[in-house]
Write an enzyme that holds these catalytic residues in place. Sequence first.
Site, PDB file in Angstrom:
ATOM      1  N   GLN A 133       3.582  34.780 -15.135  1.00  0.00           N
ATOM      2  CA  GLN A 133       3.741  34.895 -13.683  1.00  0.00           C
ATOM      3  C   GLN A 133       2.887  33.901 -12.914  1.00  0.00           C
ATOM      4  OE1 GLN A 133       1.941  39.026 -13.787  1.00  0.00           O
ATOM      5  NE2 GLN A 133       1.151  38.382 -11.779  1.00  0.00           N
ATOM      6  N   CYS A 139       3.939  40.607 -10.890  1.00  0.00           N
ATOM      7  CA  CYS A 139       4.003  41.426 -12.100  1.00  0.00           C
ATOM      8  C   CYS A 139       5.079  42.494 -12.001  1.00  0.00           C
ATOM      9  CB  CYS A 139       2.647  42.067 -12.371  1.00  0.00           C
ATOM     10  SG  CYS A 139       2.075  43.167 -11.041  1.00  0.00           S
ATOM     11  N   HIS A 277      -1.327  46.668 -11.711  1.00  0.00           N
ATOM     12  CA  HIS A 277      -0.552  45.696 -12.490  1.00  0.00           C
ATOM     13  C   HIS A 277       0.671  46.363 -13.103  1.00  0.00           C
ATOM     14  CE1 HIS A 277       0.145  42.026 -14.626  1.00  0.00           C
ATOM     15  NE2 HIS A 277      -0.185  42.495 -15.815  1.00  0.00           N
ATOM     16  N   ASN A 297       3.196  41.973 -21.520  1.00  0.00           N
ATOM     17  CA  ASN A 297       2.556  41.514 -20.291  1.00  0.00           C
ATOM     18  C   ASN A 297       3.280  40.269 -19.768  1.00  0.00           C
ATOM     19  OD1 ASN A 297       0.722  41.392 -18.203  1.00  0.00           O
ATOM     20  ND2 ASN A 297      -1.069  41.015 -19.475  1.00  0.00           N
TER      21      ASN A 297
END
Length: 330
Positions: A133, A139, A277, A297
């Site tokens: 990102q 996110c 997040h 992630n």
Amino acid sequence: MELLASIAFSAVLAVALGHPDVTLDRHWKLWMETYRKKYSDEKEVENRRATWERNLRLVTLHNLEFSLGLSSYQLAMNHLADMTSEEVVALMTGLTDVPPPTQNSTSQLLNVSNTPDTVDWREKGCVTEVKDQGSCGSCWAFSAVGALEAQVKLKTGKLVSLSAQNLVDCSTTHGNKGCDGGFMTNAYQYIIDNQGIDSDESYPYTGQDGECQYQPSARAATCSLYVELPHGNEEIMKDVVGSIGPVSVAIDASQPTFFLYKSGVYDDPQCSQVVNHGVVVVGYGTWFNKDYWLVKNSWGVNFGEDGYILMARNSGNLCAIASYASYPII
């Protein structure tokens, strides 16, 4: 062991004296070359070096504890090692307007009598490559598309990367704020109301806010509704991940131990219940008798295990991982 202790002592002494440890000059240069770091001026170099040395001390001492069998995970001086917790939260996360947690049970929607003990949706071809990102608080967008990509694969047999940039640019109408943050359920509602989302190929990621360029002709997926799981219920979340597919979750990613994670099962008791997040749970299992969630992630492949982290499961809802879980239905 003595080398680790020596490095740690040198870093401690240097920090205490307020100037760089010259014995680390070579390693600092090697680290900068490895991650292609460029800084604007000497002042930034000085500040980044000081942060890097503090993180080096943390990593070295923690890994010493790991080597002694006192921790279930290892840390590493990755590409984020010149950043503070505050910077990571400000630049690398991006949840805003977190809704009140739901207590409604969805267990009646599930047929979970044969939920497997271990699941990895990557092995079933339902997970796209790890994305990065950058310094955009997007996110939430990557979390949302990650769960939807799996449902598209399960329904159509085709694995397609969906456009996070489509969500960044276009879902401001649904409460999201582009690179200034958003939330996964807002993203799903946009896709529902918009009757689609473009592919990443047709609407590539730029890592910055832009004008909405959605093209119905490039639509790669739709969403009919989304389901929010009961607040903090890891057992129901396991049932959903095991029987339906990956889920979007919100976590606390502010601890240095999180963003410097390398391998093993992450289980830092300092991780809070305040989420910041968005990530995707793409599986679960048990490693050396320690239950874990397999989490994708959006910080690139230099984070963790090729972009993934194993987070402790059945450990008091670590990092609030089961507090705001949701998944889309096509």
